[in-house]
Design a protein around this motif. Sequence first.
Motif, PDB file in Angstrom:
ATOM      1  N   GLY A 141       0.818  -1.210   0.000  1.00  0.00           N
ATOM      2  CA  GLY A 141       0.000   0.000   0.000  1.00  0.00           C
ATOM      3  C   GLY A 141       0.850   1.259   0.000  1.00  0.00           C
ATOM      4  N   ALA A 144       2.367   1.876  -3.395  1.00  0.00           N
ATOM      5  CA  ALA A 144       1.391   2.453  -4.322  1.00  0.00           C
ATOM      6  C   ALA A 144       1.109   3.916  -3.985  1.00  0.00           C
ATOM      7  N   ASN A 271       0.147   1.846  -9.763  1.00  0.00           N
ATOM      8  CA  ASN A 271      -0.669   0.666 -10.083  1.00  0.00           C
ATOM      9  C   ASN A 271       0.169  -0.607 -10.128  1.00  0.00           C
ATOM     10  N   LEU A 274       0.493  -1.598  -6.601  1.00  0.00           N
ATOM     11  CA  LEU A 274      -0.815  -2.027  -6.107  1.00  0.00           C
ATOM     12  C   LEU A 274      -1.141  -3.432  -6.595  1.00  0.00           C
TER      13      LEU A 274
END
Length: 418
Positions: A141, A144, A271, A274
Amino acid sequence: MTKNVSALILVLVIFFAISFITNILGPLFPSLVNDFDLSLAVAGFLPFSFFAAYGVMSIPSGMLVDKYGEKPVMLSAFIMSAFGSFLFALTPSFFMAMASLFFIGTGMAMLQVAINPLLRVAGGKEHFAFYSVMAQLLFGGAAALSPMVYSVVVQGMASEDVSGIFAFFQANVPAKMTWLSMYWIFAIISLMMLVFIYLIKLPKVTLQADEQVGAWQIYQGLFKNKTLILFFIGIAAYVGTEQGVANVISLFLSQYHGLDPVTVGANTVSNFWLMLTLGCFLGLALVKILDSRLVLKLFSMGAMLALTAALFGTSDVAVLAFPLVGFFLSVMWSVIFSLALNSVRVHHGSFAGILCTGIVGGGLASPLIGFIADLSGDLRIGMIVVYLTLGYIFSIGFWAKPLIANKTLPIFNRKENC
């Protein structure tokens, strides 16, 4: 029930902080290349400086933890990180960037070694697997989030009405180097973490015999172990793949498709991280029904196909395919590491310490990619390095012979118990 809530929260926050600081190089890469007028080969030495610190400090950090304990090592780590961040923020130059990244990398290596045993004790041994997954989710997290913060800060500094933190950055960062504001943020995070760690009382960590780092004589013996060498290369290949792709994304989209590195580039890198995080969920499910070696082979092939689409597809395909590469990389670290540890009977702590020095592979890939790209004039040709590292990871699925195979659900187990 969790044994030490404050220590557990601290460890999870540290995982978040490590990732937030570590994974910003990719979005910054185009700006570093342009503002310091660097060739791709020379620019590749920036991530090398960072990851070289892992190669230098992983084993010594384990010995420092054994001698002084986790808290002094963690405090020292964030002092190193703060110093490196301030160094670059105040005196921006290419050589200062290399020195800064080495100091920050040293701090991150020290933290990685210190917090994993602490997580096991703070959360309770019986909950270690659960909190390890949670830590990895926070790690992903933060990876990202970091490019998104970079994009917001740079755009905020470019707006007409600048106030608050943006005004501070504008006053202390060169007008043409707005990306340098991220190093002020890293310095602030490091100082906040110093206060946080100092105020919290940590539980005593007692390592089991096979978790201990071990004396230098043990390492000398392990360095002669062919299995260790092969898996060491495997860890280096994985980190080289991960960083080689992440550091190229924004630069590639800018050079080949004319996409803005601050917005589209940073968002695509975000992304990528992620998807690398979300892919862990599928990986966890697959290793419960399939041999982990088969999972490694399938995901390696998927990564190669996704990378090919990213490099040779249209701009729309590239923006989608680069994060897909991250998805397929998601299970590789944990599978390679578990196969490695399950391939030896003793000295798992020392074995893991040597494997962690393989993280230096993250720094070796970028200069190689840059050198080949400069030589050929084509970044796509430079990315052949990533195909080679993925090829090695694919091969692990064939030659790995773990003493203990991953346990799958009974309905999927074969009679010969492979």
